[in-house]
Design a protein around this motif. Structure first.
Motif, PDB file in Angstrom:
ATOM      1  N   HIS A  57       0.694  -1.079   0.195  1.00 49.05           N
ATOM      2  CA  HIS A  57      -0.286  -0.066  -0.207  1.00 49.05           C
ATOM      3  C   HIS A  57       0.779   1.121  -0.491  1.00 49.05           C
ATOM      4  N   GLY A  58       0.464   1.669  -0.617  1.00 55.20           N
ATOM      5  CA  GLY A  58       1.561   3.439  -1.007  1.00 55.20           C
ATOM      6  C   GLY A  58       2.891   3.621  -2.053  1.00 55.20           C
ATOM      7  N   LYS A  59       2.610   2.280  -2.981  1.00 49.73           N
ATOM      8  CA  LYS A  59       3.966   1.811  -3.415  1.00 49.73           C
ATOM      9  C   LYS A  59       3.916   3.215  -4.727  1.00 49.73           C
ATOM     10  N   ASN A  60       3.305   3.496  -4.936  1.00 54.32           N
ATOM     11  CA  ASN A  60       2.586   3.859  -6.568  1.00 54.32           C
ATOM     12  C   ASN A  60       2.702   5.559  -5.918  1.00 54.32           C
ATOM     13  N   ASN A 124      11.608   0.258  17.666  1.00 54.61           N
ATOM     14  CA  ASN A 124      12.230   1.654  18.686  1.00 54.61           C
ATOM     15  C   ASN A 124      13.076   1.853  17.894  1.00 54.61           C
ATOM     16  N   ASP A 125      13.199   2.202  16.849  1.00 61.45           N
ATOM     17  CA  ASP A 125      14.017   3.259  15.527  1.00 61.45           C
ATOM     18  C   ASP A 125      12.980   4.003  15.158  1.00 61.45           C
ATOM     19  N   PHE A 126      13.418   6.168  14.971  1.00 63.01           N
ATOM     20  CA  PHE A 126      11.962   6.256  13.961  1.00 63.01           C
ATOM     21  C   PHE A 126      12.499   6.128  12.495  1.00 63.01           C
ATOM     22  N   VAL A 127      10.920   6.404  11.845  1.00 63.01           N
ATOM     23  CA  VAL A 127      11.012   5.765  10.151  1.00 63.01           C
ATOM     24  C   VAL A 127      10.284   7.367   9.693  1.00 63.01           C
ATOM     25  N   ASN A 154       1.364  -1.259  14.778  1.00 59.15           N
ATOM     26  CA  ASN A 154       1.518  -0.726  14.049  1.00 59.15           C
ATOM     27  C   ASN A 154       0.705  -1.038  12.532  1.00 59.15           C
ATOM     28  N   GLY A 155      -0.409  -0.416  12.255  1.00 57.37           N
ATOM     29  CA  GLY A 155      -1.447  -1.512  11.490  1.00 57.37           C
ATOM     30  C   GLY A 155      -0.495  -1.859   9.602  1.00 57.37           C
ATOM     31  N   ARG A 156       0.405  -0.709   9.909  1.00 62.15           N
ATOM     32  CA  ARG A 156       0.926  -0.412   8.570  1.00 62.15           C
ATOM     33  C   ARG A 156       2.810  -0.406   8.617  1.00 62.15           C
ATOM     34  N   TYR A 157       3.099  -1.461   9.694  1.00 65.53           N
ATOM     35  CA  TYR A 157       4.365  -1.556   9.971  1.00 65.53           C
ATOM     36  C   TYR A 157       5.463  -1.928   9.331  1.00 65.53           C
ATOM     37  N   HIS A 158       5.797  -3.039   8.431  1.00 65.50           N
ATOM     38  CA  HIS A 158       6.126  -2.828   7.120  1.00 65.50           C
ATOM     39  C   HIS A 158       6.544  -1.534   6.484  1.00 65.50           C
TER      40      HIS A 158
END
Length: 644
Positions: A57-60, A124-127, A154-158
């Motif tokens: 989701h969000g690749k485009n 634990n790290d910032f994305v 987070n539901g969209r963790y990866h």
């Protein structure tokens, strides 16, 4: 007079131009006819609904973000720089997505190696959360508040991590030279996803390898002790590297220790090579298994030419000739190898015997001498060991405390930079998740070691340090302050400890600091409520808190000139003319440009390339003066005249 574009390189436009060069027939009225493109590509088009692909989701949107030009700029910060006038290194503070966009024109296809240590997405790290509409505003918001981790709940963790990484890797690839490489540190959490997006961005055929760093036991782990991390490596163009015989090798470890030992044994034993060889074998046995010199213990024979390994002389596949050869030292007939000699004719073998390149041992099968001095490099192994605690200890010692958690090991990076770059001053190493600036530290160490001229570009978001952390208490308000101070201290320490080394005065331990910001030029606000004030403000299009030097570096970026280019200031009355690249670019940013400046410009015209001239839009008293200046310059074949 054409205006200079206020945006970074338009990658979409660049891609369209490349496509137009390849397939002009698929363009109709400036648009792509996809049906015709499919015909041109033939069977290579896959329109199967169930084809293999990696998506999320969000690749485009991530692809669009990578292609959207930046309207920002990089402002010089001389105060926090080191050796500003002479250094060719860069330290850039800012969101790396926008910085990578801004570097596209000036550094497109110029970077030899990229190393990054991005967030591992451990929870634990910032994305980074990018904003498609205005990432400069988004960046300012991020840097004025505490950054937040990407929790596993987070539901969209990866997905969030992939959306952060994908556009940055797309932009990074553009900066690599054809023989360039990228290394990315990662752990088990995202290694599979990273490999997939790298396969897509760089191409599966450009995969170099997945290096495994075994760093020691971790007893605090929840389930098992994960004692390793990864470094995924890709080439920009593997075919180019193979065609041009570009080899990636590493120097064997512990060689100096071996050479030193042999030298002392020769002195002690009056150059008796038999005794020295035996003593060398005995010495290898005394070394602990972890000693790097022990890896070369098969190089245990010594003669007048040096240390050598007695290697197999037979033909690999068998069927070689089995000549009758006499040992020149004893007169005995020696046994031929069971598979025959690996020589095409007897003359070649006899020549090697005459030149002392064959090792004899009584009547046994002889061997070929392989000298250590001729075999100091080897293929790089994908698995290596280095205690991860060492880098933390060294950084604590350098900085006077525990101011950065889990720094990468500068010695490991030094090895990788050495293996994948050359000594050339054209070799640029980029790290756009630079953290504590380990990469810069490693590069300075390596340049000291081999008298290299490699240059670095560090890019780091000024993430705020935790108020409870030792770093914050020590006065480091953000990570950039830590990174810059490390480079300063590391450089000074290296020079201090090597002040007697020849050429140490030429070692570049400085860096120019630039900070991401919005453009130096005002944007037009068409609001009727403030029309009168807006008109007054636009008398000068330079923002009030900006200087001509700020604007000059924005011009360099958007003209495709490197930020470390030498700039000569030429005083013409009360005006200043900037000469960049020996006349390649001439710039005057004063508000009242005199005729003397116009007359001065042709004197500095480049003899090697077309000269580009840039003025400030408000620098002319009238349109007539501007037109007259353009016409005067045309008389000297200076055609490219622009304004900002």
């Amino acid at each position: 007079m054409e205006n200079l574009k206020g945006k970074s390189m338009d990658l979409t436009e660049d891609n369209l131009n490349k496509l137009k060069e390849l397939f002009p027939e698929v363009f109709e009225e400036g648009k792509i006819d996809f049906e015709k493109l499919r015909l041109v590509l033939g069977d290579e088009v896959d329109d199967n609904e169930e084809r293999y692909e990696f998506t999320w989701h969000g690749k485009n949107n991530a692809i669009r973000i990578a292609q959207t030009p930046s309207t920002g700029t990089l402002r010089p910060d001389k105060e926090s720089s080191k050796n500003w006038d002479n250094t060719e290194n860069l330290y850039i503070e800012g969101d790396n997505l926008e910085v990578l966009k801004l570097l596209q024109k000036s550094y497109f296809g110029k970077v030899k190696m990229i190393y990054i240590d991005p967030p591992y997405n451990t929870g634990n790290d910032f994305v980074y959360k990018d904003d498609f509409r205005d990432n400069i505003a988004n960046y300012k918001e991020i840097t004025n508040q505490s950054t937040k981790a990407n929790p596993e709940t987070n539901g969209r963790y990866h997905t969030d991590w992939l959306n952060m990484m994908y556009p940055r890797l797309k932009l990074a690839r553009n900066l690599l030279r054809e023989d360039g490489v990228i290394f990315i540190s990662i752990d088990d959490n995202e290694v599979s996803n990273l490999r997939k997006i790298c396969d897509e961005v760089f191409g599966e055929g450009n995969f170099i390898g997945n290096f495994i760093w075994r760093g020691g036991r971790r007893n605090a782990a929840k389930v098992i002790s994960t004692s390793h991390e990864y470094m995924i490596a890709f080439s920009k163009n593997m075919s180019y590297c193979m065609e041009n015989n570009i080899l990636w090798r590493e120097k064997k470890k512990g060689l100096n220790k071996i050479y030193s030992k042999v030298s002392s044994l020769l002195k002690e034993n009056d150059n008796d090579y038999d005794i020295v060889s035996q003593e060398l074998k005995n010495w290898y046995k005394t070394l602990p298994d972890e000693d790097e010199s022990k890896l070369s213990e098969h190089y245990c024979w010594v003669d007048s030419k040096g240390v050598y390994f007695a290697s197999d002389i037979s033909r690999g596949g068998g069927g070689g000739p089995k000549w009758n050869i006499v040992n020149p030292n004893t007169g005995e007939l020696v046994k031929p190898p069971a598979r025959g000699y690996a020589y095409s004719n007897l003359d070649e073998l006899e020549l090697d015997i005459k030149n002392g390149l064959i090792h004899f041992n009584g009547s046994s099968v002889p061997c070929k001498k392989r000298y250590l001095k001729d075999n100091e490099v080897q293929l790089i192994e994908t698995v290596f060991y280095k205690d991860r605690r060492g880098s933390s200890k060294r950084l604590r010692s350098l900085m006077g405390g525990n101011i950065f958690d889990f720094p990468k090991d500068e010695n490991i990076l030094c090895d990788k930079i050495e293996s994948f770059t050359s000594l050339s001053e054209d070799d640029i190493v980029l790290d756009f998740f630079s953290g504590s600036s380990t990469t810069a530290h490693a590069l300075i160490n390596l340049n000291l070691k081999d008298n290299g001229n490699r240059k670095f570009i560090m890019v780091q978001l000024p993430e705020l340090t935790d108020e409870k952390s030792e770093a914050h208490k020590a006065g480091y308000k953000n990570i950039c302050e830590i990174g810059k101070e490390r480079i300063r201290r590391a450089g000074d320490k290296i020079v201090s400890e090597n002040k007697d080394k020849e050429g140490i005065e030429n070692l570049d331990i400085g860096f120019k600091v630039f900070k991401l910001d919005s453009s130096n030029l005002k944007s037009w606000d068409s609001s009727m409520d403030n029309l009168e004030q807006n008109l007054l403000d636009m008398v000068s299009n330079l923002k009030q808190d900006r200087t001509n030097e700020d604007l000059l570096y924005e011009i360099l970026l958007k003209s495709g000139v490197e930020l470390t280019a030498k700039i000569e200031e030429i005083k013409v009355g009360y005006n200043t003319l900037y000469n960049i690249g020996c006349g390649a670019l001439l710039v005057c940013l004063d508000d009242k440009i005199t005729q003397d400046v116009i007359d001065e410009i042709p004197k500095h015209k480049s003899p090697f390339m077309d000269t580009k001239v840039i003025f400030k839009e408000a620098g002319f008293m009238s349109d007539a003066a501007k037109i007259n200046a353009v016409q005067n310059l045309k008389q000297f074949k200076i055609e490219d005249v622009r304004s900002v």
